[in-house]
Design an enzyme around this catalytic site. Structure first.
Site, short mmCIF file in Angstrom:
data_model
loop_
_atom_site.label_atom_id
_atom_site.label_comp_id
_atom_site.label_asym_id
_atom_site.label_seq_id
_atom_site.Cartn_x
_atom_site.Cartn_y
_atom_site.Cartn_z
N SER A 1 -1.25 -3.21 42.72
CA SER A 1 -0.88 -4.24 43.67
C SER A 1 -0.05 -3.63 44.79
O SER A 1 0.75 -2.72 44.56
CB SER A 1 -0.07 -5.34 42.99
OG SER A 1 0.31 -6.33 43.92
N LYS B 1 -3.34 -7.24 35.92
CA LYS B 1 -3.61 -7.32 37.36
C LYS B 1 -4.48 -8.54 37.69
O LYS B 1 -4.29 -9.17 38.74
CB LYS B 1 -4.32 -6.04 37.83
CG LYS B 1 -4.72 -6.04 39.31
CD LYS B 1 -3.55 -6.30 40.22
CE LYS B 1 -3.82 -5.93 41.68
NZ LYS B 1 -5.02 -6.46 42.29
N HIS C 1 -2.20 -11.42 37.76
CA HIS C 1 -1.41 -11.26 38.99
C HIS C 1 -2.16 -11.84 40.18
O HIS C 1 -1.59 -12.58 41.00
CB HIS C 1 -1.12 -9.77 39.20
CG HIS C 1 -0.72 -9.39 40.60
ND1 HIS C 1 -1.62 -9.33 41.65
CD2 HIS C 1 0.47 -9.01 41.11
CE1 HIS C 1 -1.00 -8.96 42.75
NE2 HIS C 1 0.27 -8.77 42.45
N ASN C 2 -3.45 -11.54 40.28
CA ASN C 2 -4.22 -12.02 41.42
C ASN C 2 -4.41 -13.53 41.38
O ASN C 2 -4.44 -14.19 42.42
CB ASN C 2 -5.58 -11.31 41.48
CG ASN C 2 -5.45 -9.89 41.97
OD1 ASN C 2 -4.35 -9.38 42.14
ND2 ASN C 2 -6.57 -9.24 42.20
#
Length: 302
Positions: free
Chosen positions: A125, A175, A178-179
């Site tokens: 990120s 991740k 996270h997105n």
């Protein structure tokens, strides 16, 4: 990196990959690069990387035990691995730094392990600027192999911006989530500023976005990027598309949430908005497009 030398092969020189290689070169790494874009390969060769014309050439020129970093679209990973495998040897390590689906990373780790090849999945990120200046890295795979490469991750990351997440797939899973969170946060910002724009107060949105980023509860890099977008494109965000692009990560997050029986109404609605924006562009969509451009370099044209 505990390997014999700070050498690695790097495949994929898009916005993220190119900046990451530049950072590695500055950190004293010997980087052999390959990309389908010959102009980019030539440029990187002039900046200190070793340019190669084929994937097979890159692999054979990297010293054993090899380290190969992949920074290509998730749809291309299997094809690249198929091209790599005939040249890889037991003890080599493949690192996938792209936005791959975590279940695919679990499968690939198992397939490579059967051939004696290590595999690490790394969620990254920070966008192109993070790749250049220091990103946030979330690593999955064998903890023993992770420890061997910890210095590499430290060199690529912002201060304290890397960590071991767990077994294979965990890095890309973290991740992915996270997105999904990112979608929801961006949607809330966009809707809030759209409300302020429509109010009778004739508010200075650039000033407000700057103010919010001085110790308010919602202070964040996203708010900072929104301020930059207003400074660049004006209050009306002239020339910015009100239809918002989207990739697969939020849909993957929603899929995982359903499997785990976890409600994710905010993320679902954020993704739904983006899909609907193709036919219903709006000012809220303009804000989202502008934010995507600021942190990821995504196209914003109407």
């Amino acid at each position: 990196m505990e390997n014999a030398s700070k050498q690695l092969g790097y495949i994929g020189l898009g916005k993220m990959g190119l900046n990451m290689v530049l950072r590695l070169l500055e950190k004293g790494y010997d980087v052999l690069v390959y990309d389908e874009n010959k102009e980019v390969i030539s440029e990187m060769g002039s900046r200190g990387a070793v340019a190669t014309s084929r994937v097979s050439d890159l692999v054979t020129k990297v010293a054993s035990a090899r380290t190969i970093w992949l920074m290509v679209p998730h749809t291309a990973i299997d094809a690249v691995l198929n091209e790599l495998m005939p040249s890889l040897q037991k003890g080599d390590t493949v690192i996938d730094g792209g936005n791959s689906f975590y279940k695919d990373s679990m499968r690939r780790a198992k397939e490579l392990k059967a051939k004696g090849v290590n595999f690490l999945d790394v969620g990254i990120s920070g966008g192109p600027s993070g790749a250049r200046e220091g990103a946030c890295l979330m690593v999955g795979g064998s903890e023993e192999i992770y420890k061997q490469y910890e210095q590499l991750f430290k060199d690529l990351a912002a201060d304290q911006g890397y960590g071991y997440m767990g077994v294979s797939g965990a890095g890309h899973f973290v991740k992915m989530v996270h997105n999904g969170i990112e979608y929801g946060m961006m949607q809330a910002l966009a809707e809030g500023f759209a409300i302020m724009k429509e109010s009778d107060f004739k508010l200075d949105l650039e000033k407000i976005s700057d103010l919010y980023n001085h110790k308010s509860v919602i202070e964040s890099r996203l708010v900072g990027w929104l301020k930059d977008a207003f400074a660049e494109y004006g209050r009306e965000l002239d020339g910015v598309s009100g239809s918002v692009g989207h990739t697969g990560e939020a849909a993957w997050t929603i899929e995982a949430a359903k499997e785990l029986d976890v409600p994710v109404s905010v993320i679902e609605r954020a993704l739904e908005f983006r899909r609907e924006s193709e036919k219903n562009p709006s000012y809220t969509g303009k804000i989202l497009s502008a934010l995507r451009n600021q942190f990821g370099g995504h196209d914003i044209k109407k």
